[in-house]
Design an enzyme around this catalytic site. Structure first.
Site, PDB file in Angstrom:
ATOM      1  CD  GLU A  36      -2.988  -0.848  -0.027  1.00 36.46           C
ATOM      2  OE1 GLU A  36      -3.047   0.257  -0.585  1.00 36.46           O
ATOM      3  OE2 GLU A  36      -3.652  -1.828  -0.406  1.00 36.46           O
ATOM      4  CE1 TYR A 119      -7.321   2.385  -0.274  1.00 35.08           C
ATOM      5  CE2 TYR A 119      -4.964   2.792   0.046  1.00 35.08           C
ATOM      6  CZ  TYR A 119      -5.992   2.068  -0.538  1.00 35.08           C
ATOM      7  OH  TYR A 119      -5.709   1.021  -1.364  1.00 35.08           O
ATOM      8  CG  ASP A 137      -8.790   3.734  -3.847  1.00 36.44           C
ATOM      9  OD1 ASP A 137     -10.006   3.617  -4.139  1.00 36.44           O
ATOM     10  OD2 ASP A 137      -7.914   3.011  -4.347  1.00 36.44           O
TER      11      ASP A 137
END
Ligand code: SF4
Length: 354
Positions: A36, A119, A137
């Site tokens: 991520e 997120y 997102d």
């Protein structure tokens, strides 16, 4: 409508989603977190190789936490947005010192780690621990705004709240990981920013934007991105086999990376005007030097800035002291991390012009 959206999405994920990613289905929170962080502002195709390099070099959070900063920066080189790398290292060390090397397993503790926002926390919480937190997102904003025809600007406080509530309502019980993955993949491969695949879209029967012909106008944003142009003149100064560099420490782009002697101007200027400038004279004073050549423009596009860099190759007649810069042996350049513009310049073998 909400239930049929979620069901259709999960059905697509089960039977139609062929998007491959090396971390897909991953349950290890360390690996999910790494992917991520690497993927923030980086395309999957580019991030993939970096992810594999990091896993190979630092297979555990403990190994990353113990790594020297310079080595981690070098591995990150080319990905840009170095604050991410710095925060990632800080978070790894935080996990080792505060959580005895165990990745935290609640949304709030995950979000308390350096560099982790809502997120990323939702992604890790759902993918690793199947906790009920919906990701939000760019892909999710786009899919939801189109399917439900919501024109509240996604960069407004009201918009963020509205979309966050809707995303959370859509989350199916016990299937957070699959659902979050589905909606992100769906936004990336079907409901794309440009030219969404509406004609073959498995959600088309319920999509309001399609019905109203609004897909191209959604999502709505209030702010237009203002891109600033900056002109960097790199004075690549060499004395015998020494070359002058420094570490960027200011609160600016490329923090903690290295660079040659820099003069920045708000407009493009030629070499003669640069030599006549106060900034140049302040650096060089009465140092005797020769200009050996000037490179073409190297352009690097960042989100809010376009950086135009020119490299002016110089040799000094005596060993100069340049305030704020260190003279390092040229063969040691590989031990330092540089911004992409400089590595592009070095890759083209431009130093050999000397
Ligand atoms: S029909 Fe088009 S706009 Fe609607 S969800 Fe599908 S791809 Fe997106």
């Amino acid at each position: 409508m909400k239930e049929s959206f979620t069901n259709a999405l999960l059905e697509w994920n089960q039977n139609g989603n062929t998007r491959a990613m090396p971390w897909k289905g991953e349950k290890d929170p360390y690996r999910i977190w790494l992917s991520e962080i690497i993927l923030q502002q980086t395309r999957v195709e580019q991030g993939w190789a970096y992810y594999e390099k990091f896993i190979l070099n630092y297979p555990t959070v403990q190994s990353l936490a113990a790594a020297p900063e310079e080595a981690v920066f070098r591995l990150w080189q080319g990905l840009g947005y170095y604050a991410r790398c710095k925060n990632m290292l800080a978070a790894a060390r935080q996990i080792v010192t505060q959580y005895h090397g165990h990745f935290p397993n609640t949304y709030d503790t995950i979000q308390s780690l350096k560099g982790i926002g809502p997120y990323t926390a939702a992604a890790i919480a759902s993918f690793a621990f199947n906790l009920p937190h919906a990701v939000l997102d760019g892909n999710v904003f786009r899919v939801l705004s189109r399917y439900f025809d919501i024109d509240t600007p996604i960069d407004s406080t009201a918009g963020k709240k509205q979309f966050a509530e809707l995303a959370q309502e859509l989350l199916p019980h016990g299937q957070s990981a699959a659902y979050n993955q589905s909606i992100m993949d769906f936004g990336a491969v079907i409901c794309k920013p440009q030219q969404p695949s509406c004609t073959t879209c498995p959600l088309s029967s319920g999509c309001k934007a399609l019905k109203l012909g609004l897909a191209g106008l959604l999502p709505v944003k209030t702010k237009k991105l203002v891109i600033k142009k900056r002109y960097f003149h790199y004075l690549v100064l060499r004395y015998k086999k020494l070359i002058y560099i420094r570490k960027r420490t200011e609160n600016d782009i490329w923090q903690n990376l290295h660079e040659f002697i820099l003069i920045e101007t708000p407009e493009p200027v030629d070499t003669a005007s640069l030599q006549a400038s106060a900034g140049f004279r302040e650096i060089f004073g009465d140092i005797r030097y020769n200009i050996d050549g000037t490179s073409a423009d190297f352009k690097q596009q960042l989100t809010h800035q376009t950086i135009h860099s020119r490299f002016i190759l110089m040799t000094a007649a005596q060993k100069p002291e340049i305030q704020g810069y260190m003279a390092i042996p040229e063969q040691d350049m590989d031990n330092y991390a540089f911004p992409k513009t400089i590595t592009d310049f070095l890759k083209k073998g431009k130093l050999s012009l000397f």
